[in-house]
Scaffold this motif. Structure first.
Motif, PDB file in Angstrom:
ATOM      1  N   THR A 180      32.356  37.380  21.967  1.00 45.71           N
ATOM      2  CA  THR A 180      32.681  38.463  22.888  1.00 45.71           C
ATOM      3  C   THR A 180      31.987  38.213  24.215  1.00 45.71           C
ATOM      4  O   THR A 180      30.775  37.982  24.255  1.00 45.71           O
ATOM      5  N   VAL A 181      32.738  38.269  25.294  1.00 39.63           N
ATOM      6  CA  VAL A 181      32.208  38.018  26.635  1.00 39.63           C
ATOM      7  C   VAL A 181      32.241  39.320  27.416  1.00 39.63           C
ATOM      8  O   VAL A 181      33.290  39.974  27.506  1.00 39.63           O
ATOM      9  N   ALA A 182      31.100  39.715  27.976  1.00 44.32           N
ATOM     10  CA  ALA A 182      31.013  40.910  28.811  1.00 44.32           C
ATOM     11  C   ALA A 182      31.127  40.497  30.275  1.00 44.32           C
ATOM     12  O   ALA A 182      30.347  39.672  30.748  1.00 44.32           O
ATOM     13  N   VAL A 183      32.106  41.051  30.981  1.00 46.90           N
ATOM     14  CA  VAL A 183      32.315  40.713  32.391  1.00 46.90           C
ATOM     15  C   VAL A 183      32.248  41.979  33.234  1.00 46.90           C
ATOM     16  O   VAL A 183      32.572  43.075  32.756  1.00 46.90           O
TER      17      VAL A 183
ATOM     18  N   GLY B 109      46.674  36.427  24.721  1.00 49.10           N
ATOM     19  CA  GLY B 109      46.094  35.900  23.488  1.00 49.10           C
ATOM     20  C   GLY B 109      44.613  36.145  23.329  1.00 49.10           C
ATOM     21  O   GLY B 109      43.953  35.509  22.507  1.00 49.10           O
ATOM     22  N   ILE B 110      44.066  37.079  24.131  1.00 44.02           N
ATOM     23  CA  ILE B 110      42.687  37.513  23.958  1.00 44.02           C
ATOM     24  C   ILE B 110      42.716  39.011  23.692  1.00 44.02           C
ATOM     25  O   ILE B 110      43.787  39.619  23.664  1.00 44.02           O
ATOM     26  N   GLU B 111      41.569  39.626  23.507  1.00 49.17           N
ATOM     27  CA  GLU B 111      41.573  41.036  23.110  1.00 49.17           C
ATOM     28  C   GLU B 111      40.488  41.805  23.857  1.00 49.17           C
ATOM     29  O   GLU B 111      39.321  41.383  23.894  1.00 49.17           O
ATOM     30  N   LEU B 112      40.876  42.929  24.456  1.00 47.82           N
ATOM     31  CA  LEU B 112      39.905  43.812  25.098  1.00 47.82           C
ATOM     32  C   LEU B 112      39.209  44.622  24.007  1.00 47.82           C
ATOM     33  O   LEU B 112      39.835  45.444  23.337  1.00 47.82           O
ATOM     34  N   ASP B 113      37.927  44.398  23.842  1.00 45.60           N
ATOM     35  CA  ASP B 113      37.170  45.073  22.787  1.00 45.60           C
ATOM     36  C   ASP B 113      36.646  46.426  23.249  1.00 45.60           C
ATOM     37  O   ASP B 113      36.649  47.397  22.500  1.00 45.60           O
ATOM     38  N   GLU B 114      36.196  46.497  24.521  1.00 45.06           N
ATOM     39  CA  GLU B 114      35.594  47.757  24.989  1.00 45.06           C
ATOM     40  C   GLU B 114      35.583  47.799  26.514  1.00 45.06           C
ATOM     41  O   GLU B 114      35.377  46.774  27.177  1.00 45.06           O
ATOM     42  N   ASP B 115      35.813  48.984  27.048  1.00 46.17           N
ATOM     43  CA  ASP B 115      35.656  49.275  28.480  1.00 46.17           C
ATOM     44  C   ASP B 115      34.543  50.303  28.592  1.00 46.17           C
ATOM     45  O   ASP B 115      34.669  51.423  28.086  1.00 46.17           O
TER      46      ASP B 115
ATOM     47  N   PRO C 163      30.179  49.204  35.366  1.00 46.20           N
ATOM     48  CA  PRO C 163      31.106  49.161  34.220  1.00 46.20           C
ATOM     49  C   PRO C 163      31.451  47.731  33.832  1.00 46.20           C
ATOM     50  O   PRO C 163      31.653  46.867  34.687  1.00 46.20           O
ATOM     51  N   GLN C 164      31.517  47.509  32.536  1.00 52.09           N
ATOM     52  CA  GLN C 164      31.825  46.179  32.017  1.00 52.09           C
ATOM     53  C   GLN C 164      33.044  46.214  31.102  1.00 52.09           C
ATOM     54  O   GLN C 164      33.363  47.245  30.509  1.00 52.09           O
ATOM     55  N   LEU C 165      33.696  45.068  31.009  1.00 53.64           N
ATOM     56  CA  LEU C 165      34.775  44.866  30.041  1.00 53.64           C
ATOM     57  C   LEU C 165      34.291  43.847  29.022  1.00 53.64           C
ATOM     58  O   LEU C 165      33.847  42.755  29.400  1.00 53.64           O
ATOM     59  N   LYS C 166      34.359  44.212  27.758  1.00 50.94           N
ATOM     60  CA  LYS C 166      33.951  43.297  26.698  1.00 50.94           C
ATOM     61  C   LYS C 166      35.209  42.717  26.059  1.00 50.94           C
ATOM     62  O   LYS C 166      36.020  43.455  25.496  1.00 50.94           O
ATOM     63  N   ILE C 167      35.352  41.419  26.190  1.00 57.65           N
ATOM     64  CA  ILE C 167      36.594  40.739  25.815  1.00 57.65           C
ATOM     65  C   ILE C 167      36.322  39.745  24.688  1.00 57.65           C
ATOM     66  O   ILE C 167      35.400  38.927  24.789  1.00 57.65           O
ATOM     67  N   GLU C 168      37.115  39.835  23.627  1.00 56.49           N
ATOM     68  CA  GLU C 168      37.015  38.879  22.523  1.00 56.49           C
ATOM     69  C   GLU C 168      37.846  37.640  22.845  1.00 56.49           C
ATOM     70  O   GLU C 168      39.024  37.746  23.214  1.00 56.49           O
ATOM     71  N   ILE C 169      37.217  36.486  22.658  1.00 58.66           N
ATOM     72  CA  ILE C 169      37.818  35.205  23.028  1.00 58.66           C
ATOM     73  C   ILE C 169      38.023  34.361  21.765  1.00 58.66           C
ATOM     74  O   ILE C 169      37.162  34.343  20.888  1.00 58.66           O
ATOM     75  N   PRO C 170      39.148  33.652  21.636  1.00 59.52           N
ATOM     76  CA  PRO C 170      39.295  32.726  20.504  1.00 59.52           C
ATOM     77  C   PRO C 170      38.147  31.729  20.467  1.00 59.52           C
ATOM     78  O   PRO C 170      37.683  31.255  21.515  1.00 59.52           O
ATOM     79  N   ALA C 171      37.684  31.397  19.273  1.00 61.49           N
ATOM     80  CA  ALA C 171      36.483  30.582  19.122  1.00 61.49           C
ATOM     81  C   ALA C 171      36.628  29.186  19.713  1.00 61.49           C
ATOM     82  O   ALA C 171      35.624  28.559  20.060  1.00 61.49           O
TER      83      ALA C 171
ATOM     84  N   LEU D 256      36.980  29.982  28.310  1.00 61.89           N
ATOM     85  CA  LEU D 256      37.081  31.418  28.574  1.00 61.89           C
ATOM     86  C   LEU D 256      35.788  32.165  28.246  1.00 61.89           C
ATOM     87  O   LEU D 256      35.791  33.383  28.109  1.00 61.89           O
ATOM     88  N   LEU D 257      34.690  31.439  28.145  1.00 61.02           N
ATOM     89  CA  LEU D 257      33.426  32.064  27.743  1.00 61.02           C
ATOM     90  C   LEU D 257      32.650  32.645  28.918  1.00 61.02           C
ATOM     91  O   LEU D 257      31.493  33.036  28.761  1.00 61.02           O
ATOM     92  N   CYS D 258      33.263  32.708  30.077  1.00 56.03           N
ATOM     93  CA  CYS D 258      32.597  33.292  31.247  1.00 56.03           C
ATOM     94  C   CYS D 258      33.666  33.915  32.146  1.00 56.03           C
ATOM     95  O   CYS D 258      34.863  33.633  32.019  1.00 56.03           O
TER      96      CYS D 258
END
Length: 626
Positions: free
Chosen positions: A3-6, A32-38, A56-64, A69-71
């Motif tokens: 999960t990457v927080a941006v 093909g990614i997923e928004l986990d939390e706003d 405010p941050q967006l926490k995004i789940e990234i394929p392993a 896409l890790l940043c």
């Protein structure tokens, strides 16, 4: 998935537009990614209360496998291309004015082969950091360390202020007593032996110490003035640390795996090359190995491969032409062109940032993502089949439903447990030929694959002992037993088990539960002395160390004689040579067992196999391969 927080506003600025949470969630899904939390609502609530709050941050789940896409830098570039707001950047190597002969050089000593033999490096010139981009740079290193680097076991990254060190550099491996420097965020110098003791109490670094602690030599990087840059994979030096004011960055990467080394070198250098004065340019470094071999790193060359529009169409149900498929791939940052001699063939240049593209099927998947999974046509399969549940699963459902109707609660504990829980805590001994053991267990809790359902049930009672009595729980699931007759050397056996916990033992309760299960399976109860009965079940007293003496019984099942071949197969499966089949046991649990599981009330337990009752099906549809 990582999960990457941006930073939300920073991402909107990079994308050139704002999105509502719902709009961005849909965009992430389409890509093909997923928004986990706003976190916007949380931040606004904290501000209203007068509490300190971050942006405010967006926490995004990234394929392993999407290391690019890790940043926020990688995410924003990929989404801009996907949205058609720009083209994928072209990364290039920028040699110094004197050409290759003026490149910074790192010489590797032969002793490094004992510990971390591979090395790569890169230089970013005239970098301008803000606090957020600096934090993102550090966070990407950590994400890579935890992901592809496997907690620095395979690869370790170090970053240094190039203006504080002098080339050429040396990558060596020395005895720990011969290494001494001031590590990051410390003023005092320590030997490598002393650092092993100092960092034992530091949570962040202690987990990496075993990677080199037992080695006779530790890896170490020096500059031409014998100043230490880092001791990978543990810590960098205080002397060369980077700050917000750093303008020229020297990146060192050491590894035990050459493939992962090259992937990490490309990702870390390309992601932050946008902050250089000339964006997306990287100065390479010459690495000289002990055998005289010279390697220029990083290697940013794209990898040419071929995909076919017909293959993409066959997998997705589409009717794309070559140019249409090429346009879709460009949306996914995969430059491609149609072969002028073959309209079905696409020449694809896989960029250095996409190591996840291994085969043509990966290219097909990207084309499907660009087209939109929700837009793919719905088609009926060309063959028709009729599904049916496995016989043993159907049996399990009958037991589950009936026991649930009787007021019992189903639990789903882990199939792995400790060796003690499976044997010692049940007063059983391990004969070495029953349990499948984990070769290298991560924790003591997961050492063997359970051979009985009782440990999981008793642990569930222990964790819920504060609930009102009685506790009535059950499970119908698989246990695993060794079986040398099978190719995989093991077999699954479906069991049903239940535990009753109350102020009284309740043997009659679990006995009644067994009777109810057998009634629903249409198995009559018979006497053990009745030799005339064709089929049925009965219980017979039998000592068992898991149960209280005199309060234990075995469950026997007599298979129908008209299915004698079935009965013989079941006897073979359950290792019973002749007579009625012993399929389970029930009784009042021994006080020693209850004490080991920290249960303060008497309990009765029941466990039996469901395998003898399943209807015969073609072996192709079952787990039977005898």
């Amino acid at each position: 998935m990582p999960t990457v927080a941006v930073d939300k506003e920073d991402l909107w600025e990079r994308l050139g537009q704002s999105f509502t949470t719902e709009e961005f969630d849909k965009l992430c899904f389409d890509f093909g990614i997923e928004l986990d939390e706003d976190t916007t609502e949380e931040v606004e609530a904290a501000i209203k209360k007068g509490l300190p709050a971050e942006r405010p941050q967006l926490k995004i789940e990234i394929p392993a496998n999407r290391y690019d896409l890790l940043c926020i830098e990688g995410i924003s570039r990929a989404l801009r291309v996907f949205l058609g707001k720009g083209e994928a950047p072209s990364y290039k190597l920028a040699y110094p004015p004197g050409g290759e002969k003026d490149l910074l050089e790192v010489r590797i000593s032969k002793e490094t082969a004992q510990i971390r033999p591979y090395f790569a490096s890169a230089v970013l010139h005239n970098v301008t950091f803000t606090q957020r981009s600096y934090d993102s740079f550090i966070d990407l290193q950590d994400k890579l360390h935890q992901n592809i680097c496997r907690r620095r076991q395979f690869v370790a990254i170090g970053t240094h202020d190039l203006d504080t060190i002098t080339a050429p550099f040396r990558y060596e491996a020395r005895p720990p007593k011969d290494i001494k420097f001031a590590p990051l965020n410390k003023d005092k110098e320590y030997t490598a032996d002393e650092l092993m003791t100092v960092y034992e109490s530091e949570k962040h670094l202690a987990k990496y110490l075993p990677l080199i602690r037992d080695s006779p030599v530790y890896p170490i990087i020096y500059d031409s003035k014998d100043r230490v840059l880092s001791m990978p994979p543990i810590i960098n030096s205080e002397h060369s640390k980077i700050t917000l004011n750093t303008r020229n960055i020297f990146i060192d990467i050491t590894a035990t795996d050459l493939t992962k080394l090259n992937i990490v070198a490309n990702i870390i250098s390309t992601m932050f090359s946008e902050y250089s004065a000339e964006p997306f340019t990287i100065e390479p470094v010459r690495v000289v190995y002990p055998d005289g071999r010279t390697v220029i790193t990083p290697d940013l060359a794209s990898r040419p491969t071929v995909a076919r529009a017909s293959y993409i169409n066959s997998c997705t149900g589409l009717t794309l032409s070559g140019p249409d498929a090429s346009a879709l791939l460009k949306r996914m940052s995969l430059p491609s062109s149609v072969n002028p001699k073959n309209a079905d063939e696409l020449a694809v240049d896989v960029p250095c940032t996409r190591p996840d593209i291994l085969h043509e099927c990966d290219i097909m998947e990207d084309a499907a993502i660009a087209y939109g999974f929700n837009n793919l046509p719905d088609t009926f399969p060309t063959t028709s089949t009729v599904a049916q549940p496995l016989a043993v699963s159907k049996l399990s459902d009958i037991i589950r439903h009936e026991w649930a109707y009787a007021g019992w609660v189903e639990v789903l504990p882990f199939i792995l447990c400790s060796h003690e829980e499976n044997f010692g805590w049940l007063n059983q001994t391990d004969d070495g030929s029953t349990a499948v053991k984990i070769g290298n267990p991560k924790t003591l809790e997961f050492q063997v694959v359970r051979t009985t359902l009782l440990p999981g049930l008793l642990k569930s009672v222990r964790e819920n002992r504060s609930h009102a009595l009685p506790l009535r729980i059950f499970e119908t699931s698989d246990v695993v037993l060794k079986d040398t007759k099978r190719e995989r050397q093991a077999r699954n056996v479906r069991h049903a088990a239940a535990v009753w916990c109350n102020k009284t033992a309740g043997f009659e309760v679990v006995h009644g539960l067994l009777d109810r299960a057998m009634a629903m399976l249409e198995i009559p109860r018979i006497s053990s002395a009745d030799k005339e009965a064709e089929t049925g079940y009965y219980i017979k007293e039998k000592p068992d160390p898991t149960f209280f003496p005199g309060r234990a019984a075995a469950i026997f099942y007599r298979a129908p004689t008209k299915k004698s071949s079935v009965g013989l197969k079941l006897r073979s499966l359950l290792h019973v040579s002749e007579g009625d089949l012993e399929i389970g046991k029930l009784g009042v649990l021994h006080p020693e067992v209850l004490e080991k599981f920290e249960i303060g009330y008497p309990c009765s337990a029941l466990e039996f196999s469901l395998e003898p009752f399943k209807k015969q099906m073609p072996s192709l549809w079952t787990n039977d391969d005898l």
